[in-house]
Design a protein around this motif. Sequence first.
Motif: not given
Length: 608
Positions: A328-348
């Motif tokens: 298989c061409k994929i031998q290793y993986i990583r999973v990145k996490y990001e904790h999201l908070v509201e930015d005050g304008t309706g976004g994160y």
Amino acid sequence: MDYIIKGMIKKEDLGKLPDVLPVMVYAARDRRVLGSAPVNEDGSFEIKYKYKVSGREKKPIGAYLIIGPKLPGDQILKTKLERKFLSSKGFKRASPRYKYEFEEAIPISKKDKRIYAGTIMEFASGFTYMGYIRTCLPLIEDAGHPCPLGCVNPGTLSTSEHRAYVRISREDNIIGDDILVSDGSESEESLSGEFSVTEIIPGLWIFPLGYTALVEVYQKIGGITNTLYSGNHRFEHNYPQYICIDRDEVEIIEIPELEGLGVGNSFGFTRVSNIPIDYIDQSTGYADSSGATDSATHKVKDFAFFGELHLYANIGEELQVDDSTGDCKIQYIRVKYEHLVEDGTGGYITDAEGYIQTPFGNAREPREGEGDDLITETMGPLPLSETGGMIGVYRYANPYETAALDPDKEINDWVFKGLLMVIYPSSLPFNYGRYRLTVEAYGTDMEDVGIADADDNDFVEVFNLLIDNDISALTGDIKDIEGTGACGLLDHRGSPTSEFDITVDFDINNSHGNLRDFKLTACWGENCEKELECGEYPTYPGITPPKWDGESGIRTTKTCAWVECAYQFRLMAHRRVTNGFSDETEREVFTKHITIRSMNSYDPSCNM
């Protein structure tokens, strides 16, 4: 070192002991039980246990015996039953173990018989109850054995590798855990699907209460738990108890079939446990799979995620096999996490990020010469010395590998095909919030594998989900029961059987908006049938999906015949969270106690 203690209890003394609980013989030392064994009908017993002291492996260690009723854990050590000390010199070497064998039957003194009876009163009739719970489940196809209550075994629930287990709990008290269900292989007389547990259930001796216990049936495959059945069962205080779970009640969670190879060189997440990514709203992170029509998908309505989460992934056909190596061409993986908070304008915006780094193992079928049991392979995180200093790197379990295709190679037949990683609450920096997860793929030499846009497939490289491991967010308070004085007395002028109103003010809240349901009941004696108020998402008035913060200042009135008694008003609630296999079953309970008196039957002189 292994130890065996064999002996005999005087049969005439044994016959004078109460038969409410099984008679046991315990071997103890160092304020703990080393081993125990039941006393057979002829009075014989045999205790086996292990005990090791550093530097003294060649010399036996003494112990003491206690003859007593079957009690959980080390409870027998809290009794005043006689201790019969066994000298270390009495243990004879019988390689590879030490053996102590009584030459004469052990008598039970009159004093010990009285203490034994008192122990029964304390543990069986006083402050505890005992229940013997037996059930049968259809484990073996066409086994032909009837269940104790008449149902038969018409289907297959597990194989020899994927055994079924039972957990029995009452509120926060685990009565029995990891109880192995018989598959009929132990003996010809063994009923397929039978299990039993003898245990002590807390209660008050004043009221001979029954109790309701949660019975869960599950499988453990390669360290992963699949829930097959979860239901409440009522058990009365009398002994023994019998239940039989019908085949139709058991939801067999099959290990899902592979989705099939994806298009091109794409790679990404397919589901969280048994909830496909498509059912997770990317604008809120809530899961809504209530409209799913397949049996494999776990059905929820606007649920956040909690606890242990299993991430599954799929791969495109161009990445499945490298033509130059056959791997298989994929031998290793990583999973990145990001904790999201509201930015005050309706976004994160991202306020914390990193890579998942909790240990994870995946189960595979054994290869030739490895025996019959499943093998658990450690997938990561791998040492930095093997990854060029990259953190959070895991081996990739190619779901399409199969030994049958290439018997000359050491191919891994993975049990949980497509399982990428297991995320635990401790994997994340915050126990509540929206998280964005991104999968990264690497080749043999830790080079980045170019992953193309996966829009043409049912899987994604990046997705958002709402995590809620914050138990403290659920709060409740029974603030006032109208007419109750400072001493918790509620007096009324009617007869002891007349109807009258009781009004209760209470709050039930979840600060994250993830309340699932609540119920306010009044309990007295062995009854808990008076329901004053209840609510459930999303039908309770005033809910704005997908949020339900609960209610403050709820006022409810119940008109009925309130008997004279001590009452516990009980407010119970659940959070609206799931791990993708099952929903959270633990509930928060808030209570208030009062006593109702009829002034027509109350004699004031009693207080003089």
